[in-house]
Write a protein that holds these residues in place. Sequence first.
Motif, PDB file in Angstrom:
ATOM      1  N   SER A   1      -5.883  16.922   4.339  1.00  0.00           N
ATOM      2  CA  SER A   1      -4.517  16.719   3.867  1.00  0.00           C
ATOM      3  C   SER A   1      -3.659  17.971   3.875  1.00  0.00           C
ATOM      4  O   SER A   1      -2.430  17.890   3.801  1.00  0.00           O
ATOM      5  CB  SER A   1      -4.540  16.129   2.456  1.00  0.00           C
ATOM      6  OG  SER A   1      -5.210  16.987   1.556  1.00  0.00           O
TER       7      SER A   1
ATOM      8  N   ASP B   1      -0.543  18.592   6.219  1.00  0.00           N
ATOM      9  CA  ASP B   1       0.739  17.969   5.880  1.00  0.00           C
ATOM     10  C   ASP B   1       1.379  17.263   7.069  1.00  0.00           C
ATOM     11  O   ASP B   1       2.609  17.294   7.254  1.00  0.00           O
ATOM     12  CB  ASP B   1       1.700  19.004   5.291  1.00  0.00           C
ATOM     13  CG  ASP B   1       1.269  19.461   3.897  1.00  0.00           C
ATOM     14  OD1 ASP B   1       0.769  18.620   3.136  1.00  0.00           O
ATOM     15  OD2 ASP B   1       1.417  20.648   3.579  1.00  0.00           O
TER      16      ASP B   1
ATOM     17  N   ASN C   1       3.495  10.981   7.777  1.00  0.00           N
ATOM     18  CA  ASN C   1       2.913   9.632   7.780  1.00  0.00           C
ATOM     19  C   ASN C   1       3.191   8.916   9.096  1.00  0.00           C
ATOM     20  O   ASN C   1       2.362   8.142   9.578  1.00  0.00           O
ATOM     21  CB  ASN C   1       3.467   8.814   6.613  1.00  0.00           C
ATOM     22  CG  ASN C   1       2.907   9.266   5.279  1.00  0.00           C
ATOM     23  OD1 ASN C   1       1.801   9.786   5.202  1.00  0.00           O
ATOM     24  ND2 ASN C   1       3.663   9.070   4.217  1.00  0.00           N
TER      25      ASN C   1
ATOM     26  N   ASP D   1      -4.950  14.605  -2.952  1.00  0.00           N
ATOM     27  CA  ASP D   1      -3.724  15.081  -2.322  1.00  0.00           C
ATOM     28  C   ASP D   1      -3.135  14.016  -1.396  1.00  0.00           C
ATOM     29  O   ASP D   1      -3.831  13.449  -0.553  1.00  0.00           O
ATOM     30  CB  ASP D   1      -4.048  16.352  -1.524  1.00  0.00           C
ATOM     31  CG  ASP D   1      -2.831  16.996  -0.893  1.00  0.00           C
ATOM     32  OD1 ASP D   1      -1.738  16.891  -1.462  1.00  0.00           O
ATOM     33  OD2 ASP D   1      -3.002  17.642   0.167  1.00  0.00           O
ATOM     34  N   LYS D   2      -1.845  13.743  -1.562  1.00  0.00           N
ATOM     35  CA  LYS D   2      -1.071  12.815  -0.737  1.00  0.00           C
ATOM     36  C   LYS D   2      -1.407  11.345  -0.971  1.00  0.00           C
ATOM     37  O   LYS D   2      -0.695  10.471  -0.501  1.00  0.00           O
ATOM     38  CB  LYS D   2      -1.246  13.117   0.765  1.00  0.00           C
ATOM     39  CG  LYS D   2      -0.728  14.469   1.217  1.00  0.00           C
ATOM     40  CD  LYS D   2       0.784  14.519   1.118  1.00  0.00           C
ATOM     41  CE  LYS D   2       1.345  15.818   1.655  1.00  0.00           C
ATOM     42  NZ  LYS D   2       1.276  15.945   3.083  1.00  0.00           N
TER      43      LYS D   2
ATOM     44  N   SER E   1       2.140  12.396  -4.800  1.00  0.00           N
ATOM     45  CA  SER E   1       3.101  12.731  -3.743  1.00  0.00           C
ATOM     46  C   SER E   1       3.619  14.156  -3.949  1.00  0.00           C
ATOM     47  O   SER E   1       3.422  14.767  -5.007  1.00  0.00           O
ATOM     48  CB  SER E   1       4.282  11.756  -3.768  1.00  0.00           C
ATOM     49  OG  SER E   1       5.058  11.951  -4.934  1.00  0.00           O
ATOM     50  N   SER E   2       4.315  14.670  -2.947  1.00  0.00           N
ATOM     51  CA  SER E   2       4.884  16.023  -3.065  1.00  0.00           C
ATOM     52  C   SER E   2       5.864  16.096  -4.227  1.00  0.00           C
ATOM     53  O   SER E   2       5.846  17.051  -5.018  1.00  0.00           O
ATOM     54  CB  SER E   2       5.588  16.413  -1.763  1.00  0.00           C
ATOM     55  OG  SER E   2       4.658  16.508  -0.706  1.00  0.00           O
TER      56      SER E   2
ATOM     57  N   GLY F   1       2.580  19.515   0.771  1.00  0.00           N
ATOM     58  CA  GLY F   1       1.917  18.708  -0.246  1.00  0.00           C
ATOM     59  C   GLY F   1       1.418  19.532  -1.409  1.00  0.00           C
ATOM     60  O   GLY F   1       1.680  20.740  -1.520  1.00  0.00           O
TER      61      GLY F   1
END
Length: 280
Positions: A9, A12, A15, A39-40, A44-45, A261
């Motif tokens: 992840s 980054d 998607n 992570d992710k 979320s960020s 992220g």
Amino acid sequence: MSIRIVIDSTSDVTNEIIEKYNLKVVPLTVNFENESFLDKIELSSAEFFEKLAKSEKLPTTSQVSPGAFVEAFSEILLEGDQVLGIFLASEFSGTYDSARIAKDMIGSDNIRIIDSRSVCLGTFALILEAIELVNQNNTIDKIVAELDKAKENIVAVAGLDTLKYLEKGGRLSKGQAVVGSILNIKPVIEIKDGKINVIEKIRGKNKTINWFDEWIEKNNYNLSDKTVLLFHARNEDQLKILRDTIEEKYKIKNIIEQEIGSVIGTHTGPGVLGIGFLNK
């Protein structure tokens, strides 16, 4: 037999690209005191930076376990495909070593593991090259050989608002981090060959964009045939100004924007602005 690309992840990757090219993402973990998040996937960020702003203690990050890789690799092999794993630099995390352990545990000749020697947008740039090589129907051994050469050409630099997060996370010494707090100096770091180096100290946040512009010009980078990655952390306004500044001037072929992220954000904090591409 197809080739499936497996990534962690911290690259980054957007998607859109993950879905379009059927990439398999194995997440690292972010730990806020008594809470842990994939992570992710579970964080979320936007959610991460909101929690970071409220947290008294710096969160920690955990590498991917060999067991998680065994599960991911086995699933792909059972589908009759080969595994091409591309992960963040082994100097930054034990994730690459976990992938190697998983490969040895499975004992299949249809798994290849690559240490990108980079992270975040640098690894992303290498993954884009891997996607192109896979789509050209190259053998997995040819792809690995090409990627081993290509990673020498990764260009990844980022302007940080502060170095305190890298220092707290043990990625830089306290002495190096001090420069970020003196006279409003904003450091620019380069990620190269598994190392993070401060390559410039800019006084004032607004001068970072001018530095990027001059840096591209000084190095005589030809971006007309390249995909350029522009990354940020809670810094969309500056990212837009940077894009407007360089896109037409350097006739950039393609630009991909992304927010970093939670794993990378733990070590950089908010305010980051970065550029990455493969200079081949």
